[in-house]
Design an enzyme around this catalytic site. Structure first.
Site, short mmCIF file in Angstrom:
data_model
loop_
_atom_site.label_atom_id
_atom_site.label_comp_id
_atom_site.label_asym_id
_atom_site.label_seq_id
_atom_site.Cartn_x
_atom_site.Cartn_y
_atom_site.Cartn_z
N HIS A 80 -49.42 11.53 12.72
CA HIS A 80 -48.60 12.73 12.74
C HIS A 80 -47.53 12.73 11.64
O HIS A 80 -46.52 13.43 11.76
CB HIS A 80 -47.96 12.91 14.13
CG HIS A 80 -48.98 13.24 15.20
ND1 HIS A 80 -48.71 13.19 16.54
CD2 HIS A 80 -50.27 13.63 15.08
CE1 HIS A 80 -49.81 13.54 17.23
NE2 HIS A 80 -50.77 13.80 16.36
N CYS A 104 -38.99 22.90 -7.79
CA CYS A 104 -39.27 24.34 -7.82
C CYS A 104 -38.26 25.18 -7.03
O CYS A 104 -38.33 26.41 -7.02
CB CYS A 104 -40.68 24.63 -7.31
SG CYS A 104 -40.83 24.56 -5.51
N1 APR Z 1 -43.52 1.69 27.65
C1 APR Z 1 -44.75 2.26 27.58
N2 APR Z 1 -44.96 3.56 27.83
C2 APR Z 1 -43.90 4.32 28.16
C3 APR Z 1 -42.60 3.80 28.25
C4 APR Z 1 -42.42 2.41 27.98
N3 APR Z 1 -41.22 1.82 28.05
N4 APR Z 1 -41.76 4.80 28.60
C5 APR Z 1 -42.50 5.91 28.72
N5 APR Z 1 -43.80 5.63 28.47
C6 APR Z 1 -44.97 6.53 28.45
C7 APR Z 1 -44.88 7.70 29.39
O1 APR Z 1 -45.33 7.34 30.71
C8 APR Z 1 -45.84 8.68 28.73
O2 APR Z 1 -47.17 8.49 29.17
O3 APR Z 1 -45.04 7.08 27.17
C9 APR Z 1 -45.75 8.31 27.23
C10 APR Z 1 -45.03 9.32 26.36
O4 APR Z 1 -45.78 10.51 26.33
P1 APR Z 1 -45.35 11.77 25.42
O5 APR Z 1 -43.90 12.05 25.61
O6 APR Z 1 -46.31 12.86 25.71
O7 APR Z 1 -45.52 11.22 23.92
P2 APR Z 1 -46.84 11.11 23.04
O8 APR Z 1 -48.03 10.78 23.88
O9 APR Z 1 -46.52 10.21 21.91
O10 APR Z 1 -46.99 12.60 22.49
C11 APR Z 1 -48.04 12.88 21.59
O11 APR Z 1 -47.20 15.06 21.17
O12 APR Z 1 -45.23 16.23 20.98
C12 APR Z 1 -46.31 15.76 20.29
O13 APR Z 1 -46.54 15.16 18.02
C13 APR Z 1 -45.89 14.78 19.21
O14 APR Z 1 -46.83 12.65 18.60
C14 APR Z 1 -46.43 13.45 19.69
C15 APR Z 1 -47.61 13.87 20.55
#
Ligand code: APR
Length: 247
Positions: A120, A152
């Site tokens: 991303h 630009c």
């Molecule tokens: N260790 C491991 N996992 C964790 C922890 C931790 N300490 N704390 C939270 N989580 C988990 C949550 O349970 C959840 O499943 O991390 C995940 C975060 O999920 P999202 O907030 O949806 O983030 P992500 O999956 O990276 O989102 C994907 O969505 O908004 C867009 O482009 C953005 O790259 C991002 C993409």
């Protein structure tokens, strides 16, 4: 987290040659970087389309930049956590090792990971929306928003992938190839609801890889994972690593 689960995953990794790690916002949570979804997430109560879409940027680049500038400022105050550190060290352990991240924060690299596929993009890359000139720029804060292209004069944008945009083709191709030929895919800290990135898990699974998930909660790919280590990455990964022994 049952101890025998961790031991089984360590055993699996000891016998693995090709390993891919697929990470999301959760791997940086313990560094103090908010995740996107769920309570306290960046998108909670926020108009996502307004802040992270090409349309939102055209409508109001200053509002979008204020959001990204706040995130950049927060990132100048955080450090990689033990999960990033273990994942960086594993580059010396396996015959083939790839970190494919959805994160734009650069914390894997800050922990020493040398080859990171940034699906991303990066919040530290700035790209001109008119001429396409891209550069790494860690300025926080910018003297004026939005920043302007020196070449630009066009409006510059964060070098991240927004909703509705394509992922960088070479990066996605490299991640897909690695996922399609690995022995083990370790999925860390992602809700796995955003595609095509989450498709890497399906690619690996269909090709016969063993899928391990590290997440305190269930995610959209939990049913595919053979092992789910339910705990924070900053605690789980060092435990797995300690059971792996010397490389
Ligand atoms: N260790 C491991 N996992 C964790 C922890 C931790 N300490 N704390 C939270 N989580 C988990 C949550 O349970 C959840 O499943 O991390 C995940 C975060 O999920 P999202 O907030 O949806 O983030 P992500 O999956 O990276 O989102 C994907 O969505 O908004 C867009 O482009 C953005 O790259 C991002 C993409």
């Amino acid at each position: 987290m049952p101890e025998d689960d961790v031991a089984r995953v360590a055993e699996l990794l000891r016998g693995a040659g090709k390993v891919v790690v697929f990470t999301g916002a959760g791997v940086s949570a313990e560094s103090g970087v908010p995740t996107f979804r769920g309570a306290g997430g960046l998108w909670e109560g926020r108009p996502v389309e307004q802040l992270a879409s090409p349309q939102g940027f055209v409508a109001d680049p200053v509002v979008v930049w204020e959001f990204y500038q706040q995130r950049r400022a927060n990132l100048t105050r955080v450090k990689p956590n033990p999960a990033h550190e273990v994942l960086a060290r594993w580059q010396y352990r396996f015959t083939s090792y790839t970190i494919a991240t959805q994160n734009v924060d650069g914390l894997h690299q800050a922990a020493g990971a040398q080859h990171v596929l940034e699906l991303h993009g990066s919040i530290w890359v700035i790209r001109c929306s008119a001429c396409g000139r891209a550069r790494v720029d860690r300025t926080v804060p910018f003297p004026a928003l939005p920043p302007r292209c020196e070449t630009c004069g066009g409006i510059e944008r964060p070098g991240v992938v927004w909703f509705g945009e394509s992922l960088p083709e070479e990066v996605l191709d490299a991640a897909t190839a690695a996922a399609g030929s690995c022995d083990v895919l370790v999925v860390v800290g992602t809700s796995a609801v955003v595609y095509p990135a989450a498709g890497l898990v399906h690619v690996a699974s269909a090709a016969g890889a063993t899928v391990v998930e590290v997440n305190p909660e269930a995610s959209a790919i939990s049913h595919i994972a053979q092992h789910s280590l339910r705990g924070p990455a900053g605690a789980v990964l060092p435990t797995v690593d300690s059971l792996l022994g010397e490389a």
